[in-house]
Design a protein around this motif. Sequence first.
Motif, mmCIF file in Angstrom:
data_model
loop_
_atom_site.group_PDB
_atom_site.id
_atom_site.type_symbol
_atom_site.label_atom_id
_atom_site.label_comp_id
_atom_site.label_asym_id
_atom_site.label_seq_id
_atom_site.Cartn_x
_atom_site.Cartn_y
_atom_site.Cartn_z
ATOM 1 N N TRP A 89 0.815 -1.211 0.000
ATOM 2 C CA TRP A 89 0.000 0.000 0.000
ATOM 3 C C TRP A 89 0.851 1.265 0.000
ATOM 4 C CZ3 TRP A 89 -4.811 -0.274 -1.304
ATOM 5 C CH2 TRP A 89 -5.575 -1.407 -0.998
ATOM 6 N N ALA A 90 1.906 1.272 0.832
ATOM 7 C CA ALA A 90 2.685 2.501 0.991
ATOM 8 C C ALA A 90 3.327 2.923 -0.317
ATOM 9 C CB ALA A 90 3.742 2.310 2.080
ATOM 10 N N ARG A 91 3.928 1.975 -1.020
ATOM 11 C CA ARG A 91 4.574 2.313 -2.292
ATOM 12 C C ARG A 91 3.536 2.753 -3.320
ATOM 13 N NH1 ARG A 91 8.786 4.573 -4.105
ATOM 14 N NH2 ARG A 91 10.299 3.143 -3.198
ATOM 15 N N LEU A 92 2.419 2.051 -3.406
ATOM 16 C CA LEU A 92 1.379 2.419 -4.368
ATOM 17 C C LEU A 92 0.834 3.812 -4.097
ATOM 18 C CD1 LEU A 92 -0.567 -0.948 -4.532
ATOM 19 C CD2 LEU A 92 0.533 0.179 -6.471
ATOM 20 N N VAL A 93 0.558 4.105 -2.836
ATOM 21 C CA VAL A 93 -0.009 5.404 -2.484
ATOM 22 C C VAL A 93 1.011 6.518 -2.726
ATOM 23 C CG1 VAL A 93 -0.884 6.794 -0.554
ATOM 24 C CG2 VAL A 93 -1.684 4.437 -0.866
ATOM 25 N N TYR A 100 2.470 12.649 -0.773
ATOM 26 C CA TYR A 100 2.499 11.253 -0.319
ATOM 27 C C TYR A 100 3.871 10.640 -0.555
ATOM 28 C CZ TYR A 100 -2.640 11.553 -0.356
ATOM 29 O OH TYR A 100 -3.944 11.908 -0.133
ATOM 30 N N TYR A 101 4.508 10.994 -1.670
ATOM 31 C CA TYR A 101 5.830 10.443 -1.963
ATOM 32 C C TYR A 101 6.841 10.897 -0.919
ATOM 33 C CZ TYR A 101 9.864 8.825 -4.583
ATOM 34 O OH TYR A 101 11.005 8.162 -4.947
ATOM 35 N N ASP A 102 6.789 12.179 -0.556
ATOM 36 C CA ASP A 102 7.713 12.699 0.454
ATOM 37 C C ASP A 102 7.462 12.046 1.813
ATOM 38 O OD1 ASP A 102 8.843 14.339 -1.455
ATOM 39 O OD2 ASP A 102 7.711 16.129 -0.855
ATOM 40 N N LEU A 103 6.187 11.842 2.150
ATOM 41 C CA LEU A 103 5.859 11.184 3.417
ATOM 42 C C LEU A 103 6.352 9.741 3.426
ATOM 43 C CD1 LEU A 103 2.239 12.545 4.004
ATOM 44 C CD2 LEU A 103 4.277 13.074 5.365
ATOM 45 N N GLY A 255 6.442 8.491 -17.527
ATOM 46 C CA GLY A 255 5.991 8.402 -16.145
ATOM 47 C C GLY A 255 5.781 9.790 -15.583
ATOM 48 N N ASN A 256 4.542 10.261 -15.630
ATOM 49 C CA ASN A 256 4.229 11.624 -15.206
ATOM 50 C C ASN A 256 3.562 11.622 -13.836
ATOM 51 O OD1 ASN A 256 5.181 12.892 -17.645
ATOM 52 N ND2 ASN A 256 3.401 12.011 -18.657
ATOM 53 N N CYS A 257 4.200 10.930 -12.886
ATOM 54 C CA CYS A 257 3.679 10.853 -11.533
ATOM 55 C C CYS A 257 4.856 10.741 -10.569
ATOM 56 C CB CYS A 257 2.727 9.665 -11.379
ATOM 57 S SG CYS A 257 3.508 8.038 -11.577
ATOM 58 N N PRO A 258 4.635 10.990 -9.273
ATOM 59 C CA PRO A 258 5.728 10.887 -8.309
ATOM 60 C C PRO A 258 6.374 9.505 -8.341
ATOM 61 C CG PRO A 258 3.813 11.921 -7.307
ATOM 62 C CD PRO A 258 3.370 11.428 -8.648
ATOM 63 N N GLY A 259 7.676 9.476 -8.063
ATOM 64 C CA GLY A 259 8.409 8.217 -8.095
ATOM 65 C C GLY A 259 8.923 7.864 -9.465
ATOM 66 N N HIS A 260 8.450 8.564 -10.479
ATOM 67 C CA HIS A 260 8.910 8.363 -11.849
ATOM 68 C C HIS A 260 9.530 9.674 -12.358
ATOM 69 C CE1 HIS A 260 6.029 5.191 -11.055
ATOM 70 N NE2 HIS A 260 6.563 4.511 -12.039
ATOM 71 N N ASP A 261 8.712 10.711 -12.431
ATOM 72 C CA ASP A 261 9.214 12.072 -12.666
ATOM 73 C C ASP A 261 10.097 12.181 -13.901
ATOM 74 O OD1 ASP A 261 8.003 13.228 -10.301
ATOM 75 O OD2 ASP A 261 9.503 12.164 -9.120
ATOM 76 N N ASP A 262 9.654 11.554 -14.988
ATOM 77 C CA ASP A 262 10.422 11.641 -16.233
ATOM 78 C C ASP A 262 10.636 13.090 -16.675
ATOM 79 O OD1 ASP A 262 9.955 8.943 -16.042
ATOM 80 O OD2 ASP A 262 9.170 8.705 -18.072
ATOM 81 N N GLN A 263 9.642 13.946 -16.383
ATOM 82 C CA GLN A 263 9.715 15.325 -16.847
ATOM 83 C C GLN A 263 10.950 16.049 -16.294
ATOM 84 O OE1 GLN A 263 7.534 16.598 -19.144
ATOM 85 N NE2 GLN A 263 8.999 18.291 -19.239
ATOM 86 N N LEU A 264 11.402 15.653 -15.115
ATOM 87 C CA LEU A 264 12.605 16.271 -14.544
ATOM 88 C C LEU A 264 13.823 15.990 -15.418
ATOM 89 C CD1 LEU A 264 12.143 15.488 -10.730
ATOM 90 C CD2 LEU A 264 11.652 17.629 -11.943
#
Length: 385
Positions: A89-93, A100-103, A255-264
Amino acid sequence: MTNPSPKDVYLLSASDRFNYGDLLFPLVAKHELAKLGNYTFHNIATIDSDLTEVGAMPTQGFKTLLNPENIAKDSTLIIAGGQVLNADWARLVSYLDPLYYDLYEAFKGDRLENILKLHFGNGEVSLPFMPASPNILENMKIAYHAVGGGIPKSKALRDEVAPSFKQAGYLSVRETDAQRAIKNNFGLNASLVPDSVMVLSDMQPKHTLPKSLNKPYACAQFGFHKSEGKQKTILNQLRRIYRHQKLAIGLLSIGNCPGHDDQLMVDWIKKHADFPVHVLPCDTLDQITSAIANAAVYIGTSLHGVIVSMSYGNPFVPVNKAVKKVQAYTMTWAPEYLKGCVPFFQIAEATKLRMEAYKGYDDIVLKQKQMVRESFLKLHHVIEL
């Protein structure tokens, strides 16, 4: 004679965040299964979401599955694909929101996991894509379709999820590592099937996809966290490809979501490049598909960058052997000269060699598409039981 009322099919995947491959699974499943039967589809993920503006299906939260009053009679739950086995759950959330990623990064551990299990899974399900809650198993048929991932190290967790596997009317995985792990831990023979997204090029033929760059280009995509610390190496390698392969460099974010952040990574390369680069449109699933399908070669860390390239019969250079799911998948399914990931410092040389070796592999693509469709037919049979 009246047609029977449609049967209900619940598609479970991580399709509540803008990560290209995850959003494709329910779309592909709906497209293929709708050709085989009269079904009403429900798309389930961790939370309620609506990403229809990017071309995805809206989702209902996981708790939908845990209330028998919500579940239609004679319904089927399909774990619809992805690197989801053993996902907690934690990784998915954490992938749902930057906060949530920072937490997660600050507090990951058993306490956080137990809190999220209670909040999102009513305390009944430890691993949402291996669901063994009685509310699910007693009210639904269950099937696993071309999934990847691992098996819990904890015996208690293995014992918890075992009924979900053993009750499955159909159990299939997308690479040999997962197949071996299920056999060794549960004594079950999972079928080996290519990722369902292999059929995407039939759903969207290349000639229907508008080109975003009207010259031969390398489609370059790098997940930030999979490439951190390698930015200068990547830049040097792309410069070599531009100069020696005479290919334009198209930068893509998948991957346009936290934990992926391709845009960076796209932003960093664009800022530091001393040669022309082009940012490929990525606001919708169709734009991403077009960017990969029309490329002369795909280079990157995304498994579905590779799989979509394979679907369109294109050459590709997966990067970073530490991304085990890409390494495992290509070793299982790719043509011999395209197998395996390469280190960052070998990107340019591998691109040169793989493009020189490339001769098309339509026979492999056709065979794998047939395997995927045979797999959907097995799912259809489970639904109709």
